[in-house]
Design a protein around this motif. Structure first.
Motif, PDB file in Angstrom:
ATOM      1  N   PRO A  78      -7.084  -3.663   5.824  1.00 32.15           N
ATOM      2  CA  PRO A  78      -7.261  -5.032   5.328  1.00 32.15           C
ATOM      3  C   PRO A  78      -6.602  -5.270   3.969  1.00 32.15           C
ATOM      4  CG  PRO A  78      -9.205  -3.747   4.828  1.00 32.15           C
ATOM      5  CD  PRO A  78      -8.252  -2.813   5.536  1.00 32.15           C
ATOM      6  N   ILE A  79      -6.187  -6.503   3.756  1.00 26.90           N
ATOM      7  CA  ILE A  79      -5.801  -6.957   2.412  1.00 26.90           C
ATOM      8  C   ILE A  79      -6.403  -8.345   2.202  1.00 26.90           C
ATOM      9  CG2 ILE A  79      -3.625  -5.672   2.159  1.00 26.90           C
ATOM     10  CD1 ILE A  79      -2.227  -8.402   2.859  1.00 26.90           C
ATOM     11  N   GLY A  80      -6.494  -8.742   0.948  1.00 25.31           N
ATOM     12  CA  GLY A  80      -7.009 -10.063   0.637  1.00 25.31           C
ATOM     13  C   GLY A  80      -5.937 -11.127   0.749  1.00 25.31           C
ATOM     14  N   GLU A  81      -6.379 -12.367   0.865  1.00 20.21           N
ATOM     15  CA  GLU A  81      -5.445 -13.493   0.929  1.00 20.21           C
ATOM     16  C   GLU A  81      -4.596 -13.578  -0.330  1.00 20.21           C
ATOM     17  OE1 GLU A  81      -7.158 -17.238   2.752  1.00 20.21           O
ATOM     18  OE2 GLU A  81      -9.012 -16.098   2.435  1.00 20.21           O
ATOM     19  N   ASP A  82      -5.172 -13.190  -1.465  1.00 18.45           N
ATOM     20  CA  ASP A  82      -4.430 -13.272  -2.721  1.00 18.45           C
ATOM     21  C   ASP A  82      -3.251 -12.315  -2.736  1.00 18.45           C
ATOM     22  OD1 ASP A  82      -6.288 -11.157  -2.669  1.00 18.45           O
ATOM     23  OD2 ASP A  82      -6.332 -11.024  -4.857  1.00 18.45           O
ATOM     24  N   VAL A  83      -3.417 -11.127  -2.142  1.00 17.43           N
ATOM     25  CA  VAL A  83      -2.313 -10.161  -2.059  1.00 17.43           C
ATOM     26  C   VAL A  83      -1.192 -10.724  -1.198  1.00 17.43           C
ATOM     27  CG1 VAL A  83      -1.632  -7.853  -1.287  1.00 17.43           C
ATOM     28  CG2 VAL A  83      -3.841  -8.180  -2.421  1.00 17.43           C
ATOM     29  N   PHE A  84      -1.568 -11.280  -0.057  1.00 14.90           N
ATOM     30  CA  PHE A  84      -0.567 -11.883   0.823  1.00 14.90           C
ATOM     31  C   PHE A  84       0.186 -12.996   0.102  1.00 14.90           C
ATOM     32  CE2 PHE A  84       0.841 -15.135   3.767  1.00 14.90           C
ATOM     33  CZ  PHE A  84       1.513 -14.400   4.741  1.00 14.90           C
ATOM     34  N   VAL A  91       8.723 -13.185  -1.932  1.00 18.88           N
ATOM     35  CA  VAL A  91       9.748 -13.151  -0.893  1.00 18.88           C
ATOM     36  C   VAL A  91      10.457 -14.500  -0.804  1.00 18.88           C
ATOM     37  CG1 VAL A  91      10.146 -12.973   1.600  1.00 18.88           C
ATOM     38  CG2 VAL A  91       8.662 -11.324   0.450  1.00 18.88           C
ATOM     39  N   VAL A  92       9.704 -15.585  -0.875  1.00  9.61           N
ATOM     40  CA  VAL A  92      10.306 -16.926  -0.839  1.00  9.61           C
ATOM     41  C   VAL A  92      11.295 -17.090  -1.988  1.00  9.61           C
ATOM     42  CG1 VAL A  92       9.830 -19.388  -1.145  1.00  9.61           C
ATOM     43  CG2 VAL A  92       8.414 -18.030   0.409  1.00  9.61           C
ATOM     44  N   LYS A  93      10.925 -16.627  -3.163  1.00 10.12           N
ATOM     45  CA  LYS A  93      11.816 -16.687  -4.320  1.00 10.12           C
ATOM     46  C   LYS A  93      13.071 -15.836  -4.079  1.00 10.12           C
ATOM     47  CE  LYS A  93      12.789 -17.702  -8.670  1.00 10.12           C
ATOM     48  NZ  LYS A  93      13.130 -19.094  -9.076  1.00 10.12           N
ATOM     49  N   GLY A 161       4.666  -1.746  -4.736  1.00 13.53           N
ATOM     50  CA  GLY A 161       3.612  -0.836  -4.314  1.00 13.53           C
ATOM     51  C   GLY A 161       2.231  -1.290  -4.750  1.00 13.53           C
ATOM     52  N   VAL A 162       1.502  -0.388  -5.403  1.00 16.10           N
ATOM     53  CA  VAL A 162       0.116  -0.655  -5.800  1.00 16.10           C
ATOM     54  C   VAL A 162       0.004  -1.902  -6.662  1.00 16.10           C
ATOM     55  CG1 VAL A 162      -1.879   0.270  -7.040  1.00 16.10           C
ATOM     56  CG2 VAL A 162      -0.496   1.785  -5.603  1.00 16.10           C
ATOM     57  N   GLU A 163       0.998  -2.124  -7.502  1.00 17.64           N
ATOM     58  CA  GLU A 163       0.973  -3.307  -8.374  1.00 17.64           C
ATOM     59  C   GLU A 163       0.932  -4.595  -7.549  1.00 17.64           C
ATOM     60  OE1 GLU A 163       3.891  -5.440 -11.608  1.00 17.64           O
ATOM     61  OE2 GLU A 163       3.801  -3.244 -11.597  1.00 17.64           O
ATOM     62  N   ASP A 164       1.545  -4.552  -6.363  1.00 18.45           N
ATOM     63  CA  ASP A 164       1.534  -5.719  -5.476  1.00 18.45           C
ATOM     64  C   ASP A 164       0.390  -5.659  -4.463  1.00 18.45           C
ATOM     65  OD1 ASP A 164       3.561  -7.390  -6.379  1.00 18.45           O
ATOM     66  OD2 ASP A 164       5.130  -6.220  -5.404  1.00 18.45           O
ATOM     67  N   ASN A 167       1.022  -0.243  -0.430  1.00 14.93           N
ATOM     68  CA  ASN A 167       1.148   1.200  -0.659  1.00 14.93           C
ATOM     69  C   ASN A 167       2.531   1.661  -1.092  1.00 14.93           C
ATOM     70  OD1 ASN A 167      -1.543   1.754  -0.045  1.00 14.93           O
ATOM     71  ND2 ASN A 167      -1.119   1.923   2.156  1.00 14.93           N
ATOM     72  N   SER A 168       3.556   0.852  -0.824  1.00 16.88           N
ATOM     73  CA  SER A 168       4.914   1.296  -1.132  1.00 16.88           C
ATOM     74  C   SER A 168       5.818   0.082  -1.262  1.00 16.88           C
ATOM     75  CB  SER A 168       5.427   2.230  -0.028  1.00 16.88           C
ATOM     76  OG  SER A 168       5.727   1.506   1.147  1.00 16.88           O
ATOM     77  N   GLU A 169       7.108   0.327  -1.241  1.00 17.99           N
ATOM     78  CA  GLU A 169       8.071  -0.774  -1.311  1.00 17.99           C
ATOM     79  C   GLU A 169       8.112  -1.572  -0.011  1.00 17.99           C
ATOM     80  OE1 GLU A 169      11.648   1.367  -2.056  1.00 17.99           O
ATOM     81  OE2 GLU A 169      11.905   2.012   0.017  1.00 17.99           O
ATOM     82  N   ALA A 170       7.707  -0.923   1.088  1.00 11.94           N
ATOM     83  CA  ALA A 170       7.724  -1.576   2.404  1.00 11.94           C
ATOM     84  C   ALA A 170       6.361  -2.187   2.713  1.00 11.94           C
ATOM     85  CB  ALA A 170       8.107  -0.568   3.481  1.00 11.94           C
ATOM     86  N   PHE A 171       6.365  -3.263   3.471  1.00 10.67           N
ATOM     87  CA  PHE A 171       5.104  -3.891   3.856  1.00 10.67           C
ATOM     88  C   PHE A 171       5.296  -4.743   5.101  1.00 10.67           C
ATOM     89  CE2 PHE A 171       7.299  -6.452   0.714  1.00 10.67           C
ATOM     90  CZ  PHE A 171       7.320  -7.734   1.268  1.00 10.67           C
ATOM     91  N   VAL A 172       4.270  -4.748   5.912  1.00  7.20           N
ATOM     92  CA  VAL A 172       4.176  -5.638   7.072  1.00  7.20           C
ATOM     93  C   VAL A 172       2.802  -6.286   6.970  1.00  7.20           C
ATOM     94  CG1 VAL A 172       4.184  -5.820   9.580  1.00  7.20           C
ATOM     95  CG2 VAL A 172       5.626  -4.102   8.460  1.00  7.20           C
TER      96      VAL A 172
END
Length: 525
Positions: A78-84, A91-93, A161-164, A167-172
């Motif tokens: 799970p992730i929160g809506e704020d992370v998304f 990404v839009v930027k 990664g964690v700052e965002d 877990n890493s540079e990649a994300f789905v």
């Protein structure tokens, strides 16, 4: 045809190409340095660091839509809506200065269960992948196309990664409330395909449809057969049969009216691809196909034996590149189900028959070995249990899917078999992988009904019914224990594997006793 992406908050870009033709996408990919061409004209792509799915980088937004439905755990993170939202805005930027390639199409060959999708790509080759992989619209459909789910793929954007919050540079990231899949940091196209599959697996059971990680084909007699199995177990190879029409090679739904393919293309492994043994796949790799991470020489000739980039070399092509297909992408209710497992222990029989209860047990277990390259870090077969033969993509509790399977087996009197495409005569490194010609003969025996006429005996540890004969297969190959030089070693390893089955099954709650008893011989285990 002009379209607006304002509803996705994508208001700036450097050009937008919607449903461009394959020749145009090939030109873009070549001009932009994304790919080269093989000697047969296939687009050759190196996806870089990520050559397989990255399961620890896939997250689902936990909100009112998913809170009490998704099977949260090590698979569904799970992730929160704020992370998304934070990553989405980044990404839009990022894509404001990019050319964008859009594919509008569908998932699901049966109109009642079809879902319109939109894939927005940074890379032309991923737009080509999506065009060939999903169901392509007619001009009339395209004119009135309104996407129900959206995929945004930006491989060039890397997360912090964690700052965002990942877990890493990649994300789905999957957001069911906003109906958006956000992919970044990975150029592996399989993430697009499997994300859409996961969405269908979440939505269809609500309509009484069983989503299946399987391939399917149909004979001239109308007999439909489905093949369950994880990547690398042989779904694509075994279902691509010149004597039978291919319905689809990987993802299907089973509704009251029969089965239907989700896709309009195939995504086949090519490592060790043999021109003679797998000629249908080999011949499909031509202009219009995509080759991922396949090594080619200076003349563009592929070396399918070369796994230096990854063992998970792939090709994507439209199903029309296979000669013998069911154009509609639909079939009757299955008469036979075949579970495929690549058993690295060398314990499972090459072929065995299952009762309905045993079928539900093995469906929930989903035993196989992850083969090299399908995920990052997998370099040799690793024993795994993947519920429903596709746990990473089955977002609901496995019991939901198993219940649907049992009901449909009962209703349609469907026969179920377990076929081991893995190792015999010993564990991985000692035994050998079973001959593909033998496996094909077993599958032929199942479909023809010949295996229904022979005598069976029960495996002493696993409650599997093993045939004493199978046309085209030496009798001694059918008995896994007899293939081991050290019979005591086989017995020890069989008990060891049974323990792993029992340990895995302990995570399921409130399983009926008849299903538990159908899996293992409790007297011996």
């Amino acid at each position: 045809m002009n379209i607006s992406l304002d509803y996705l908050n994508i208001k700036k870009h450097n050009g937008l190409y919607r449903n461009a033709g394959i020749p145009e996408l090939v030109k873009f990919a070549l001009a932009r340095g994304e790919a080269s061409l093989s000697d047969k004209g296939a687009l050759v792509v190196n996806t870089g660091k990520y050559t397989g799915r990255s399961p620890k980088d896939r997250f689902i937004v936990r909100d009112e839509t998913t809170e009490n439905t998704v099977n949260w755990g090590e698979v569904c993170l799970p992730i929160g809506e704020d992370v998304f939202d934070k990553l989405y805005n980044k990404v839009v930027k990022y894509i404001e200065e990019k050319e964008l390639f859009v594919f509008d199409g569908y998932v699901g060959a049966m109109e009642e269960y079809s879902m319109p999708i939109r894939v927005v790509c940074e890379c032309a080759y991923q737009a080509m992948f999506s065009t060939q992989m999903f169901r392509r619209p007619t001009e009339e459909q395209l004119a009135k196309h309104i996407p129900e789910f959206n995929v945004i793929s930006a491989p060039g954007f890397k997360a912090d990664g964690v700052e965002d919050g990942v877990n890493s540079e990649a994300f789905v990231l999957m957001n069911f409330s906003k109906k958006i899949i956000l992919i970044g940091g990975t150029a592996y196209s399989g993430e697009i395909k499997k994300s859409i599959f996961s969405v269908m697996n979440f939505l269809l059971p609500q309509k009484g449809v069983l989503p299946m990680h399987c391939s399917a084909n149909i004979g001239d007699d109308g007999q439909t057969v489905v093949f369950f199995g994880l990547s690398g177990t042989g779904k694509t190879t075994l279902s691509t049969d010149p004597e039978r029409k291919l319905i689809g090679d990987d993802e299907h739904g089973w509704c009251e009216d029969g089965v239907f393919n989700f896709e309009g293309g195939c995504y086949a492994k090519t490592i060790g691809l043999d021109k003679e043994k797998e000629k249908e796949i080999y011949n499909a790799i031509k202009f219009g196909a995509v080759l991922e991470n396949v090594v080619v020489d200076e003349n563009g000739v592929p070396d399918y034996k070369d796994g230096s980039l990854t063992e998970n070399t792939r090709t994507a092509y439209p199903i029309e590149f296979i000669d013998n297909i069911k154009v509609s992408g639909t079939g009757n209710n299955p008469s036979k189900i075949i579970f495929l497992t690549a058993d690295a222990f060398g314990i499972m029989p090459p072929v065995s028959k299952l009762t309905k209860e045993a079928a539900m047990y093995h469906f929930m277990s989903g035993y196989t070995s992850k083969v090299a390259g399908t995920e990052r870090g997998i370099t040799e077969p690793m024993i795994t249990f993947s519920a429903c033969f596709g746990e990473p993509f089955m977002l609901l509790n496995p019991a939901v899917y198993a219940k649907l399977l049992g009901e449909k087996i009962d209703k349609h009197d469907t026969e179920v078999y377990l076929v081991n495409t893995g190792w015999i005569g010993g564990v991985y490194g000692i035994g050998k992988r079973i001959n593909l010609s033998y496996t094909r003969a077993m599958v032929t025996g199942i479909i023809s009904g010949e295996l229904g006429k022979v005598e069976y005996y029960e495996h002493p540890v696993f409650n599997l019914l093993i045939p004493k004969q199978c046309p085209g297969v030496p009798d001694e190959v059918l008995n896994p224990r007899e293939l081991w030089e050290d019979k005591d070693a086989y017995d020890r390893k069989a008990f060891e594997l049974a323990d792993k089955f029992e340990e895995n099954f302990s995570k399921f709650n409130n399983v009926p006793e008849n299903i538990l008893e159908a899996g293992l011989n409790k007297i011996l285990v």
